[in-house]
Design an enzyme around this catalytic site. Structure first.
Site, PDB file in Angstrom:
ATOM      1  N   SER A  26       3.964   4.247   9.623  1.00 52.31           N
ATOM      2  CA  SER A  26       3.716   5.685   9.530  1.00 52.31           C
ATOM      3  C   SER A  26       3.386   6.319  10.878  1.00 52.31           C
ATOM      4  O   SER A  26       3.211   7.534  10.961  1.00 52.31           O
ATOM      5  CB  SER A  26       2.576   5.966   8.542  1.00 52.31           C
ATOM      6  OG  SER A  26       1.364   5.377   8.987  1.00 52.31           O
ATOM      7  N   TYR A  32      -3.658   1.011  -7.126  1.00 53.01           N
ATOM      8  CA  TYR A  32      -4.423   0.289  -8.136  1.00 53.01           C
ATOM      9  C   TYR A  32      -5.852   0.104  -7.627  1.00 53.01           C
ATOM     10  O   TYR A  32      -6.135   0.229  -6.433  1.00 53.01           O
ATOM     11  CB  TYR A  32      -3.806  -1.078  -8.434  1.00 53.01           C
ATOM     12  CG  TYR A  32      -4.216  -2.156  -7.458  1.00 53.01           C
ATOM     13  CD1 TYR A  32      -5.225  -3.062  -7.778  1.00 53.01           C
ATOM     14  CD2 TYR A  32      -3.637  -2.243  -6.201  1.00 53.01           C
ATOM     15  CE1 TYR A  32      -5.635  -4.028  -6.867  1.00 53.01           C
ATOM     16  CE2 TYR A  32      -4.023  -3.208  -5.292  1.00 53.01           C
ATOM     17  CZ  TYR A  32      -5.025  -4.102  -5.617  1.00 53.01           C
ATOM     18  OH  TYR A  32      -5.435  -5.042  -4.715  1.00 53.01           O
ATOM     19  N   ARG A  38       2.072  10.451   8.196  1.00 53.41           N
ATOM     20  CA  ARG A  38       0.852   9.661   8.110  1.00 53.41           C
ATOM     21  C   ARG A  38      -0.204  10.386   7.291  1.00 53.41           C
ATOM     22  O   ARG A  38      -0.533  11.531   7.558  1.00 53.41           O
ATOM     23  CB  ARG A  38       0.310   9.357   9.520  1.00 53.41           C
ATOM     24  CG  ARG A  38      -0.888   8.429   9.520  1.00 53.41           C
ATOM     25  CD  ARG A  38      -1.248   7.959  10.911  1.00 53.41           C
ATOM     26  NE  ARG A  38      -1.877   9.004  11.715  1.00 53.41           N
ATOM     27  CZ  ARG A  38      -2.423   8.789  12.916  1.00 53.41           C
ATOM     28  NH1 ARG A  38      -2.383   7.567  13.462  1.00 53.41           N
ATOM     29  NH2 ARG A  38      -2.971   9.783  13.599  1.00 53.41           N
ATOM     30  N   GLY A  93      -3.294   6.343   7.310  1.00 58.00           N
ATOM     31  CA  GLY A  93      -3.042   5.363   8.353  1.00 58.00           C
ATOM     32  C   GLY A  93      -3.236   3.915   7.955  1.00 58.00           C
ATOM     33  O   GLY A  93      -3.244   3.030   8.812  1.00 58.00           O
ATOM     34  N   TYR A 108       1.207  -3.036   0.395  1.00 57.76           N
ATOM     35  CA  TYR A 108       0.847  -4.083   1.345  1.00 57.76           C
ATOM     36  C   TYR A 108       2.052  -4.310   2.265  1.00 57.76           C
ATOM     37  O   TYR A 108       2.657  -5.360   2.301  1.00 57.76           O
ATOM     38  CB  TYR A 108       0.468  -5.378   0.627  1.00 57.76           C
ATOM     39  CG  TYR A 108      -0.784  -5.290  -0.208  1.00 57.76           C
ATOM     40  CD1 TYR A 108      -1.688  -4.235  -0.048  1.00 57.76           C
ATOM     41  CD2 TYR A 108      -1.088  -6.256  -1.165  1.00 57.76           C
ATOM     42  CE1 TYR A 108      -2.840  -4.153  -0.822  1.00 57.76           C
ATOM     43  CE2 TYR A 108      -2.242  -6.190  -1.926  1.00 57.76           C
ATOM     44  CZ  TYR A 108      -3.110  -5.127  -1.751  1.00 57.76           C
ATOM     45  OH  TYR A 108      -4.254  -5.052  -2.513  1.00 57.76           O
TER      46      TYR A 108
END
Length: 536
Positions: free
Chosen positions: A119, A191, A109, A112, A476
Protein backbone atom coordinates in the site's frame (compact mmCIF):
# COMPACT_ATOMS: atom_id res chain seq x y z
CA UNK A 1 14.27 -3.98 2.73
CA UNK A 2 12.89 -7.42 1.78
CA UNK A 3 15.44 -8.84 -0.67
CA UNK A 4 12.98 -11.03 -2.59
CA UNK A 5 10.51 -8.17 -2.92
CA UNK A 6 13.29 -5.76 -3.88
CA UNK A 7 14.42 -8.07 -6.70
CA UNK A 8 10.83 -8.20 -7.93
CA UNK A 9 10.58 -4.42 -7.82
CA UNK A 10 13.68 -4.13 -9.98
CA UNK A 11 12.14 -6.56 -12.46
CA UNK A 12 8.84 -4.70 -12.26
CA UNK A 13 10.55 -1.40 -13.04
CA UNK A 14 12.42 -2.89 -15.98
CA UNK A 15 9.36 -4.50 -17.53
CA UNK A 16 6.76 -1.87 -16.76
CA UNK A 17 5.81 0.23 -19.78
CA UNK A 18 4.45 3.36 -18.08
CA UNK A 19 5.99 6.63 -19.33
CA UNK A 20 6.11 7.68 -15.67
CA UNK A 21 8.48 4.88 -14.72
CA UNK A 22 11.47 7.23 -14.39
CA UNK A 23 9.71 10.56 -13.95
CA UNK A 24 11.33 13.35 -11.92
CA UNK A 25 9.43 13.70 -8.59
CA UNK A 26 9.49 17.51 -8.84
CA UNK A 27 7.89 17.44 -12.30
CA UNK A 28 5.36 14.86 -11.15
CA UNK A 29 4.37 17.11 -8.24
CA UNK A 30 3.95 20.14 -10.47
CA UNK A 31 1.84 18.28 -13.00
CA UNK A 32 -0.24 16.66 -10.28
CA UNK A 33 -0.88 19.92 -8.44
CA UNK A 34 -1.95 21.62 -11.66
CA UNK A 35 -4.51 18.89 -12.29
CA UNK A 36 -5.58 18.64 -8.64
CA UNK A 37 -6.27 22.37 -8.32
CA UNK A 38 -8.25 22.31 -11.53
CA UNK A 39 -10.45 19.47 -10.26
CA UNK A 40 -11.00 20.76 -6.71
CA UNK A 41 -10.51 24.56 -6.70
CA UNK A 42 -8.55 24.07 -3.48
CA UNK A 43 -6.82 27.12 -2.02
CA UNK A 44 -3.02 27.31 -2.01
CA UNK A 45 -3.09 27.40 1.80
CA UNK A 46 -5.08 24.18 2.07
CA UNK A 47 -3.14 22.55 -0.75
CA UNK A 48 0.06 22.43 1.29
CA UNK A 49 -1.67 20.21 3.86
CA UNK A 50 -3.35 17.93 1.32
CA UNK A 51 -0.79 17.39 -1.44
CA UNK A 52 2.75 16.80 -0.19
CA UNK A 53 5.89 16.90 -2.32
CA UNK A 54 9.14 15.23 -1.29
CA UNK A 55 10.46 18.65 -0.24
CA UNK A 56 7.56 19.26 2.16
CA UNK A 57 8.51 19.16 5.84
CA UNK A 58 5.49 16.90 6.39
CA UNK A 59 6.37 14.38 3.69
CA UNK A 60 8.64 12.05 5.64
CA UNK A 61 6.68 12.13 8.94
CA UNK A 62 3.45 11.39 7.08
CA UNK A 63 5.01 8.59 5.05
CA UNK A 64 6.66 6.97 8.09
CA UNK A 65 3.63 7.35 10.36
CA UNK A 66 1.75 4.42 8.86
CA UNK A 67 4.56 2.20 7.67
CA UNK A 68 3.80 -0.71 10.00
CA UNK A 69 6.69 -2.90 8.88
CA UNK A 70 10.21 -1.55 9.43
CA UNK A 71 11.47 -3.76 6.59
CA UNK A 72 9.97 -1.15 4.25
CA UNK A 73 11.15 1.90 6.15
CA UNK A 74 14.73 2.07 4.94
CA UNK A 75 16.75 4.48 2.82
CA UNK A 76 16.61 2.03 -0.11
CA UNK A 77 12.83 1.61 0.00
CA UNK A 78 11.22 3.34 -3.03
CA UNK A 79 9.36 6.51 -2.02
CA UNK A 80 6.27 8.10 -3.60
CA UNK A 81 6.65 11.25 -5.66
CA UNK A 82 3.56 12.72 -4.00
CA UNK A 83 1.46 11.95 -0.93
CA UNK A 84 -2.19 12.98 -0.95
CA UNK A 85 -3.91 13.44 2.44
CA UNK A 86 -7.57 13.92 1.48
CA UNK A 87 -9.94 15.78 3.76
CA UNK A 88 -13.12 15.50 1.68
CA UNK A 89 -14.49 13.19 -1.01
CA UNK A 90 -13.56 15.55 -3.84
CA UNK A 91 -9.89 15.24 -2.89
CA UNK A 92 -10.07 11.48 -3.39
CA UNK A 93 -11.90 11.91 -6.67
CA UNK A 94 -9.26 14.34 -7.91
CA UNK A 95 -6.43 12.06 -6.76
CA UNK A 96 -7.86 9.21 -8.84
CA UNK A 97 -8.50 11.32 -11.93
CA UNK A 98 -5.16 13.11 -11.85
CA UNK A 99 -3.08 10.00 -11.18
CA UNK A 100 -4.83 8.27 -14.06
CA UNK A 101 -4.39 11.30 -16.33
CA UNK A 102 -0.66 11.36 -15.62
CA UNK A 103 -0.45 7.59 -16.22
CA UNK A 104 1.05 6.94 -12.78
CA UNK A 105 0.40 4.29 -10.17
CA UNK A 106 -1.84 5.01 -7.18
CA UNK A 107 -1.15 3.27 -3.88
CA UNK A 108 -4.04 3.38 -1.40
CA UNK A 109 -3.14 3.30 2.30
CA UNK A 110 -5.59 3.09 5.17
CA UNK A 111 -3.78 2.01 8.34
CA UNK A 112 -0.56 0.72 6.81
CA UNK A 113 -0.78 -2.81 8.21
CA UNK A 114 -0.21 -4.31 4.78
CA UNK A 115 2.45 -6.80 5.88
CA UNK A 116 4.48 -6.66 2.67
CA UNK A 117 4.13 -2.94 2.08
CA UNK A 118 2.03 -3.03 -1.08
CA UNK A 119 0.00 0.00 0.00
CA UNK A 120 3.00 2.33 0.07
CA UNK A 121 5.86 0.83 -1.99
CA UNK A 122 6.31 0.48 -5.76
CA UNK A 123 9.11 0.18 -8.30
CA UNK A 124 7.60 2.72 -10.68
CA UNK A 125 6.70 6.36 -10.15
CA UNK A 126 3.76 6.33 -7.78
CA UNK A 127 1.51 8.42 -5.59
CA UNK A 128 0.31 7.42 -2.12
CA UNK A 129 -3.29 8.23 -1.28
CA UNK A 130 -3.08 8.27 2.53
CA UNK A 131 -6.54 7.99 4.06
CA UNK A 132 -5.41 8.40 7.68
CA UNK A 133 -7.30 11.68 8.06
CA UNK A 134 -10.46 10.14 6.61
CA UNK A 135 -11.61 8.94 10.02
CA UNK A 136 -15.15 10.14 10.75
CA UNK A 137 -17.41 7.64 12.55
CA UNK A 138 -21.15 8.08 13.04
CA UNK A 139 -22.90 5.58 15.32
CA UNK A 140 -26.70 5.35 15.19
CA UNK A 141 -28.18 3.11 17.88
CA UNK A 142 -31.72 3.68 16.56
CA UNK A 143 -31.01 2.21 13.14
CA UNK A 144 -31.93 -1.48 12.95
CA UNK A 145 -30.47 -2.43 16.32
CA UNK A 146 -27.41 -0.26 15.87
CA UNK A 147 -25.26 0.72 12.89
CA UNK A 148 -22.30 2.91 12.07
CA UNK A 149 -20.90 4.72 9.07
CA UNK A 150 -17.13 4.59 9.35
CA UNK A 151 -14.61 6.16 7.01
CA UNK A 152 -11.87 3.85 5.84
CA UNK A 153 -9.01 5.81 7.42
CA UNK A 154 -10.42 5.26 10.90
CA UNK A 155 -8.84 2.55 13.03
CA UNK A 156 -10.58 -0.43 14.59
CA UNK A 157 -9.78 0.99 18.01
CA UNK A 158 -11.52 4.23 17.14
CA UNK A 159 -14.58 2.34 15.89
CA UNK A 160 -14.75 0.18 19.03
CA UNK A 161 -14.44 3.27 21.22
CA UNK A 162 -17.20 5.21 19.42
CA UNK A 163 -19.54 2.24 19.75
CA UNK A 164 -18.70 1.92 23.46
CA UNK A 165 -19.55 5.60 23.94
CA UNK A 166 -23.11 4.81 22.85
CA UNK A 167 -23.58 1.34 24.34
CA UNK A 168 -21.61 -1.05 26.54
CA UNK A 169 -23.55 -4.05 25.23
CA UNK A 170 -22.96 -3.46 21.55
CA UNK A 171 -19.85 -4.26 19.55
CA UNK A 172 -18.52 -4.91 16.08
CA UNK A 173 -16.94 -8.24 15.05
CA UNK A 174 -13.49 -7.24 13.83
CA UNK A 175 -9.80 -7.59 14.65
CA UNK A 176 -8.26 -7.00 18.06
CA UNK A 177 -5.32 -4.84 16.95
CA UNK A 178 -6.61 -1.28 17.56
CA UNK A 179 -4.30 0.50 15.09
CA UNK A 180 -5.42 -1.50 12.05
CA UNK A 181 -7.19 0.66 9.47
CA UNK A 182 -10.83 -0.06 8.72
CA UNK A 183 -10.37 0.12 4.94
CA UNK A 184 -7.95 -2.75 4.46
CA UNK A 185 -9.29 -4.87 7.30
CA UNK A 186 -12.88 -4.86 6.09
CA UNK A 187 -12.19 -5.16 2.36
CA UNK A 188 -9.93 -8.18 2.93
CA UNK A 189 -12.56 -10.06 4.93
CA UNK A 190 -11.77 -9.15 8.51
CA UNK A 191 -12.02 -11.33 11.60
CA UNK A 192 -11.53 -11.12 15.33
CA UNK A 193 -12.14 -13.01 18.55
CA UNK A 194 -15.89 -13.21 17.90
CA UNK A 195 -15.56 -14.87 14.50
CA UNK A 196 -17.15 -18.14 15.65
CA UNK A 197 -20.16 -16.33 17.11
CA UNK A 198 -20.80 -13.68 14.47
CA UNK A 199 -18.72 -14.63 11.45
CA UNK A 200 -16.53 -12.28 9.45
CA UNK A 201 -16.37 -8.51 9.57
CA UNK A 202 -17.70 -8.30 6.00
CA UNK A 203 -20.85 -10.17 7.02
CA UNK A 204 -21.96 -6.96 8.76
CA UNK A 205 -21.25 -4.50 5.94
CA UNK A 206 -24.58 -3.28 4.57
CA UNK A 207 -23.51 -0.33 2.42
CA UNK A 208 -20.40 1.47 1.20
CA UNK A 209 -19.28 4.48 -0.79
CA UNK A 210 -16.49 4.11 -3.35
CA UNK A 211 -14.69 6.30 -5.86
CA UNK A 212 -14.47 4.39 -9.13
CA UNK A 213 -11.97 4.69 -11.95
CA UNK A 214 -13.95 7.55 -13.51
CA UNK A 215 -13.89 9.53 -10.26
CA UNK A 216 -17.56 8.96 -9.47
CA UNK A 217 -18.75 8.46 -5.89
CA UNK A 218 -21.00 5.39 -5.80
CA UNK A 219 -23.02 3.77 -3.03
CA UNK A 220 -24.27 0.20 -2.92
CA UNK A 221 -27.25 0.92 -5.12
CA UNK A 222 -25.33 2.81 -7.80
CA UNK A 223 -22.27 0.54 -7.80
CA UNK A 224 -24.39 -2.61 -8.15
CA UNK A 225 -24.30 -5.90 -6.29
CA UNK A 226 -21.36 -7.36 -8.20
CA UNK A 227 -18.97 -4.61 -7.14
CA UNK A 228 -20.44 -4.54 -3.62
CA UNK A 229 -19.78 -8.28 -3.44
CA UNK A 230 -16.18 -7.85 -4.62
CA UNK A 231 -15.14 -5.19 -2.12
CA UNK A 232 -16.24 -7.42 0.76
CA UNK A 233 -13.32 -9.81 0.94
CA UNK A 234 -11.78 -9.31 -2.49
CA UNK A 235 -9.53 -6.41 -1.61
CA UNK A 236 -11.21 -3.13 -2.50
CA UNK A 237 -8.00 -1.57 -3.79
CA UNK A 238 -8.34 -3.59 -7.00
CA UNK A 239 -11.61 -1.86 -7.83
CA UNK A 240 -11.57 1.67 -6.47
CA UNK A 241 -11.10 3.74 -3.33
CA UNK A 242 -13.64 2.93 -0.63
CA UNK A 243 -14.49 6.08 1.30
CA UNK A 244 -16.68 4.54 4.00
CA UNK A 245 -18.51 1.42 5.06
CA UNK A 246 -21.87 1.21 6.77
CA UNK A 247 -21.81 -1.64 9.27
CA UNK A 248 -24.35 -3.35 11.51
CA UNK A 249 -23.52 -3.70 15.19
CA UNK A 250 -24.00 -6.82 17.30
CA UNK A 251 -25.15 -7.28 20.88
CA UNK A 252 -22.75 -8.73 23.43
CA UNK A 253 -23.32 -9.80 27.05
CA UNK A 254 -22.69 -7.39 29.91
CA UNK A 255 -20.12 -9.85 31.19
CA UNK A 256 -17.59 -11.78 29.13
CA UNK A 257 -14.76 -14.03 30.28
CA UNK A 258 -11.13 -14.20 29.19
CA UNK A 259 -8.42 -16.64 30.16
CA UNK A 260 -4.84 -17.52 29.34
CA UNK A 261 -2.94 -20.74 29.93
CA UNK A 262 0.69 -21.38 29.02
CA UNK A 263 2.23 -24.82 28.75
CA UNK A 264 5.66 -26.07 27.75
CA UNK A 265 6.41 -29.39 26.12
CA UNK A 266 7.22 -30.66 29.62
CA UNK A 267 3.74 -29.66 30.78
CA UNK A 268 1.73 -31.70 28.32
CA UNK A 269 1.58 -29.02 25.63
CA UNK A 270 1.49 -31.69 22.92
CA UNK A 271 -1.68 -33.33 24.26
CA UNK A 272 -3.33 -29.95 24.75
CA UNK A 273 -2.64 -28.70 21.23
CA UNK A 274 -3.64 -32.01 19.67
CA UNK A 275 -7.00 -32.00 21.48
CA UNK A 276 -7.48 -28.30 20.70
CA UNK A 277 -7.89 -29.22 17.03
CA UNK A 278 -11.00 -31.25 17.84
CA UNK A 279 -12.54 -28.90 20.43
CA UNK A 280 -11.87 -25.30 19.39
CA UNK A 281 -13.61 -25.44 15.95
CA UNK A 282 -16.62 -27.39 17.31
CA UNK A 283 -17.35 -26.05 20.78
CA UNK A 284 -19.87 -23.34 21.73
CA UNK A 285 -19.75 -20.57 19.06
CA UNK A 286 -19.40 -18.03 21.86
CA UNK A 287 -15.97 -19.42 22.75
CA UNK A 288 -12.86 -18.46 20.80
CA UNK A 289 -9.65 -20.27 21.82
CA UNK A 290 -6.46 -19.16 20.11
CA UNK A 291 -3.21 -21.10 20.45
CA UNK A 292 0.24 -19.62 19.89
CA UNK A 293 3.13 -21.99 19.33
CA UNK A 294 6.32 -20.03 19.92
CA UNK A 295 9.98 -20.99 19.90
CA UNK A 296 11.70 -18.96 22.62
CA UNK A 297 15.07 -19.66 24.16
CA UNK A 298 14.91 -20.77 27.80
CA UNK A 299 18.07 -21.37 29.83
CA UNK A 300 20.08 -21.26 26.57
CA UNK A 301 17.97 -24.13 25.25
CA UNK A 302 15.43 -23.73 22.48
CA UNK A 303 12.00 -24.92 23.51
CA UNK A 304 8.38 -24.55 22.36
CA UNK A 305 5.65 -22.95 24.39
CA UNK A 306 1.93 -23.36 23.74
CA UNK A 307 0.04 -20.27 24.81
CA UNK A 308 -3.75 -20.28 24.99
CA UNK A 309 -5.66 -16.99 24.78
CA UNK A 310 -9.45 -17.14 24.85
CA UNK A 311 -12.66 -15.12 24.97
CA UNK A 312 -16.02 -16.52 26.07
CA UNK A 313 -19.20 -14.52 25.61
CA UNK A 314 -20.57 -15.48 29.01
CA UNK A 315 -19.54 -16.00 32.61
CA UNK A 316 -16.54 -17.84 33.99
CA UNK A 317 -18.33 -20.69 35.74
CA UNK A 318 -20.03 -21.74 32.51
CA UNK A 319 -16.85 -21.89 30.45
CA UNK A 320 -14.94 -23.74 33.19
CA UNK A 321 -17.70 -26.35 33.34
CA UNK A 322 -17.77 -26.62 29.55
CA UNK A 323 -14.01 -27.10 29.28
CA UNK A 324 -13.98 -29.71 32.06
CA UNK A 325 -16.26 -31.85 29.91
CA UNK A 326 -14.91 -31.08 26.43
CA UNK A 327 -11.28 -30.21 27.00
CA UNK A 328 -9.80 -31.60 30.25
CA UNK A 329 -6.32 -31.42 28.71
CA UNK A 330 -6.57 -27.65 28.98
CA UNK A 331 -6.80 -27.84 32.76
CA UNK A 332 -8.90 -24.67 33.00
CA UNK A 333 -9.70 -23.51 36.54
CA UNK A 334 -11.88 -20.70 37.78
CA UNK A 335 -8.78 -18.85 38.98
CA UNK A 336 -7.49 -18.75 35.40
CA UNK A 337 -10.52 -16.73 34.31
CA UNK A 338 -11.31 -13.04 34.48
CA UNK A 339 -14.78 -11.63 34.03
CA UNK A 340 -15.07 -8.17 32.51
CA UNK A 341 -16.97 -6.06 30.00
CA UNK A 342 -16.50 -6.54 26.28
CA UNK A 343 -14.57 -3.27 25.89
CA UNK A 344 -12.26 -4.36 28.72
CA UNK A 345 -11.65 -7.64 26.92
CA UNK A 346 -10.12 -5.65 24.05
CA UNK A 347 -7.70 -4.08 26.50
CA UNK A 348 -6.87 -7.54 27.84
CA UNK A 349 -6.04 -8.75 24.33
CA UNK A 350 -3.78 -5.69 24.08
CA UNK A 351 -1.85 -7.19 27.04
CA UNK A 352 -2.95 -4.74 29.70
CA UNK A 353 -2.90 -6.66 32.98
CA UNK A 354 -5.23 -4.55 35.14
CA UNK A 355 -7.95 -3.61 32.68
CA UNK A 356 -10.02 -2.02 35.44
CA UNK A 357 -7.33 0.66 35.76
CA UNK A 358 -7.00 1.30 32.03
CA UNK A 359 -9.28 3.79 30.31
CA UNK A 360 -10.80 2.80 26.95
CA UNK A 361 -9.29 5.96 25.50
CA UNK A 362 -6.12 3.94 24.84
CA UNK A 363 -8.05 2.50 21.89
CA UNK A 364 -7.75 5.93 20.25
CA UNK A 365 -3.96 5.88 20.26
CA UNK A 366 -2.56 5.39 16.78
CA UNK A 367 1.06 4.84 17.82
CA UNK A 368 2.57 6.20 14.56
CA UNK A 369 6.08 5.52 13.31
CA UNK A 370 6.70 2.67 15.74
CA UNK A 371 7.10 -0.34 13.46
CA UNK A 372 9.17 -3.42 14.14
CA UNK A 373 10.53 -5.78 11.51
CA UNK A 374 7.95 -8.42 10.64
CA UNK A 375 7.20 -11.19 8.19
CA UNK A 376 3.90 -13.05 8.05
CA UNK A 377 2.51 -15.95 6.05
CA UNK A 378 -0.75 -17.88 6.34
CA UNK A 379 -2.19 -21.36 5.92
CA UNK A 380 -5.44 -23.24 6.38
CA UNK A 381 -5.86 -26.67 7.95
CA UNK A 382 -8.75 -28.87 6.79
CA UNK A 383 -8.03 -32.05 8.75
CA UNK A 384 -6.57 -32.52 12.22
CA UNK A 385 -2.83 -33.13 12.37
CA UNK A 386 -2.08 -36.48 14.04
CA UNK A 387 -0.29 -36.50 17.38
CA UNK A 388 2.94 -38.06 16.02
CA UNK A 389 2.98 -35.49 13.20
CA UNK A 390 2.32 -32.69 15.67
CA UNK A 391 5.12 -33.93 17.88
CA UNK A 392 7.56 -33.87 14.95
CA UNK A 393 6.38 -30.38 14.06
CA UNK A 394 7.06 -29.13 17.59
CA UNK A 395 10.49 -30.71 17.52
CA UNK A 396 11.28 -28.92 14.28
CA UNK A 397 10.04 -25.60 15.67
CA UNK A 398 12.55 -25.99 18.49
CA UNK A 399 15.33 -25.56 15.94
CA UNK A 400 14.05 -22.20 14.65
CA UNK A 401 14.49 -18.80 16.28
CA UNK A 402 11.76 -16.18 16.74
CA UNK A 403 9.25 -18.18 14.76
CA UNK A 404 5.68 -18.70 15.86
CA UNK A 405 2.45 -20.24 14.66
CA UNK A 406 -0.85 -18.63 15.64
CA UNK A 407 -3.74 -21.10 15.40
CA UNK A 408 -7.19 -19.52 15.00
CA UNK A 409 -10.23 -21.82 15.12
CA UNK A 410 -13.02 -21.54 12.60
CA UNK A 411 -16.37 -23.33 12.81
CA UNK A 412 -19.39 -22.10 14.75
CA UNK A 413 -21.58 -19.60 12.96
CA UNK A 414 -18.84 -18.74 10.47
CA UNK A 415 -19.97 -21.77 8.48
CA UNK A 416 -23.55 -20.52 8.21
CA UNK A 417 -22.70 -18.33 5.23
CA UNK A 418 -21.96 -19.86 1.82
CA UNK A 419 -18.39 -19.62 0.55
CA UNK A 420 -19.52 -17.59 -2.48
CA UNK A 421 -21.82 -15.22 -0.58
CA UNK A 422 -18.86 -12.87 -0.21
CA UNK A 423 -15.46 -12.91 -1.89
CA UNK A 424 -13.84 -14.59 1.14
CA UNK A 425 -13.75 -18.35 0.35
CA UNK A 426 -12.25 -20.07 3.41
CA UNK A 427 -15.24 -20.33 5.77
CA UNK A 428 -15.37 -24.11 5.95
CA UNK A 429 -11.74 -24.66 6.92
CA UNK A 430 -10.93 -26.18 10.32
CA UNK A 431 -8.54 -23.50 11.45
CA UNK A 432 -6.19 -20.85 10.12
CA UNK A 433 -2.48 -20.57 10.82
CA UNK A 434 -0.57 -17.32 10.87
CA UNK A 435 3.17 -17.87 10.48
CA UNK A 436 4.77 -15.07 12.46
CA UNK A 437 8.20 -13.59 13.02
CA UNK A 438 8.95 -10.22 14.63
CA UNK A 439 12.37 -8.74 15.39
CA UNK A 440 14.08 -5.42 16.11
CA UNK A 441 17.58 -5.99 14.70
CA UNK A 442 17.92 -3.82 11.53
CA UNK A 443 20.90 -5.68 10.08
CA UNK A 444 20.39 -7.52 6.76
CA UNK A 445 21.65 -10.75 8.28
CA UNK A 446 18.85 -10.60 10.84
CA UNK A 447 16.33 -10.26 8.02
CA UNK A 448 17.82 -13.27 6.26
CA UNK A 449 17.78 -15.31 9.49
CA UNK A 450 14.23 -14.62 10.59
CA UNK A 451 12.60 -14.59 7.18
CA UNK A 452 14.50 -17.75 6.34
CA UNK A 453 13.26 -19.43 9.53
CA UNK A 454 9.68 -18.46 8.74
CA UNK A 455 9.92 -19.83 5.22
CA UNK A 456 11.34 -23.04 6.67
CA UNK A 457 8.32 -23.33 8.95
CA UNK A 458 6.05 -22.75 5.96
CA UNK A 459 7.81 -25.54 4.08
CA UNK A 460 7.56 -27.87 7.08
CA UNK A 461 3.79 -27.28 7.24
CA UNK A 462 3.23 -28.29 3.61
CA UNK A 463 1.92 -31.84 4.28
CA UNK A 464 -0.59 -30.64 6.88
CA UNK A 465 -2.38 -27.74 5.19
CA UNK A 466 -4.79 -27.14 2.31
CA UNK A 467 -3.71 -28.15 -1.19
CA UNK A 468 -4.61 -27.36 -4.80
CA UNK A 469 -4.42 -24.54 -4.05
CA UNK A 470 -2.54 -23.97 -0.82
CA UNK A 471 -4.90 -21.33 0.56
CA UNK A 472 -3.83 -18.00 2.06
CA UNK A 473 -5.59 -15.12 3.79
CA UNK A 474 -5.51 -11.85 1.86
CA UNK A 475 -5.07 -9.68 4.95
CA UNK A 476 -1.87 -11.56 5.79
CA UNK A 477 -0.32 -10.29 2.59
CA UNK A 478 2.56 -12.46 1.40
CA UNK A 479 4.50 -11.70 -1.79
CA UNK A 480 6.20 -15.10 -1.57
CA UNK A 481 3.12 -16.75 -3.06
CA UNK A 482 3.23 -14.73 -6.28
CA UNK A 483 3.47 -11.21 -7.68
CA UNK A 484 2.30 -9.48 -10.83
CA UNK A 485 3.96 -6.89 -13.05
CA UNK A 486 0.66 -6.52 -14.99
CA UNK A 487 2.32 -7.06 -18.33
CA UNK A 488 1.08 -9.34 -21.10
CA UNK A 489 0.88 -12.33 -18.72
CA UNK A 490 -1.04 -10.42 -16.07
CA UNK A 491 -3.94 -12.84 -15.83
CA UNK A 492 -1.73 -15.92 -15.57
CA UNK A 493 0.43 -14.35 -12.88
CA UNK A 494 -2.59 -13.03 -11.03
CA UNK A 495 -4.20 -16.44 -11.03
CA UNK A 496 -1.25 -17.92 -9.12
CA UNK A 497 -1.82 -15.85 -5.98
CA UNK A 498 -5.47 -15.17 -6.75
CA UNK A 499 -6.52 -18.81 -6.44
CA UNK A 500 -4.70 -19.05 -3.11
CA UNK A 501 -6.43 -16.01 -1.71
CA UNK A 502 -9.86 -16.42 -3.27
CA UNK A 503 -10.33 -20.00 -4.48
CA UNK A 504 -13.20 -20.33 -6.96
CA UNK A 505 -14.29 -16.77 -6.17
CA UNK A 506 -11.28 -15.56 -8.16
CA UNK A 507 -13.20 -16.02 -11.42
CA UNK A 508 -16.02 -13.71 -10.41
CA UNK A 509 -13.56 -11.16 -9.03
CA UNK A 510 -11.79 -11.07 -12.41
CA UNK A 511 -15.09 -10.54 -14.20
CA UNK A 512 -16.03 -7.68 -11.87
CA UNK A 513 -12.58 -6.15 -12.24
CA UNK A 514 -12.76 -6.31 -16.03
CA UNK A 515 -16.20 -4.66 -15.99
CA UNK A 516 -15.45 -1.77 -13.62
CA UNK A 517 -11.74 -1.13 -14.35
CA UNK A 518 -10.99 -2.58 -17.79
CA UNK A 519 -7.71 -0.67 -18.18
CA UNK A 520 -6.44 -1.96 -14.82
CA UNK A 521 -5.75 1.43 -13.27
CA UNK A 522 -6.27 0.20 -9.70
CA UNK A 523 -3.43 -2.25 -9.39
CA UNK A 524 -0.70 -3.44 -7.10
CA UNK A 525 1.68 -6.38 -7.08
CA UNK A 526 -1.12 -8.71 -5.91
CA UNK A 527 -4.27 -7.06 -7.24
CA UNK A 528 -7.02 -8.74 -9.23
CA UNK A 529 -6.10 -8.83 -12.93
CA UNK A 530 -8.46 -8.22 -15.83
CA UNK A 531 -9.44 -10.93 -18.26
CA UNK A 532 -6.83 -11.46 -20.99
CA UNK A 533 -7.56 -9.66 -24.24
CA UNK A 534 -8.83 -11.90 -26.99
CA UNK A 535 -6.78 -11.94 -30.16
CA UNK A 536 -8.61 -10.75 -33.23
Amino acid sequence: MNKTYFIFLLFFAASYSSPGAAADPANVYEDFVRCFKNKTNISDEDLTDVVLSRTSVSFTPVLRAYIRNARFNTSSTPKPSVIVLPRVDSHVQAAVICTKTLNLQLKIRSGGHDYDGLSYVSAVTFIVLDLSSFRNITVDMKDDGGSAWVQTGATLGELFYRIWEKSEVHAFPAGICPTVGVGGHVSGGGYGHMIRKFGLTIDYVVDATIVDVSGRVLDRKSMGEDLFWAIRGGGAGSFGVVLAFKVKLVEVPKTVTVFRIDKTTDQNALDMVYKWQFVAPRTDPGLFIRVLLASPTKNKTQTVNAKVRALYLGNASDVVSMMAKEFPELGLKIDDCKEMTWIQSLLWWMNYKDVEKVKPEVLLERDPDSAKFVKRKSDYVEKEITKPELNRLIQQLETLDRTGLVLNPYGGNLNATATNETAFPHRHKLYKIQHSSTWSDPRPEADRLYVGSLRTTYRIMTPFVSKNPRSSYLNYRDVDIGVNDHGKDSYRKGEIYGRKYFGENFDRLVRVKTAVDPENFFRNEQSIPTLPHKRR
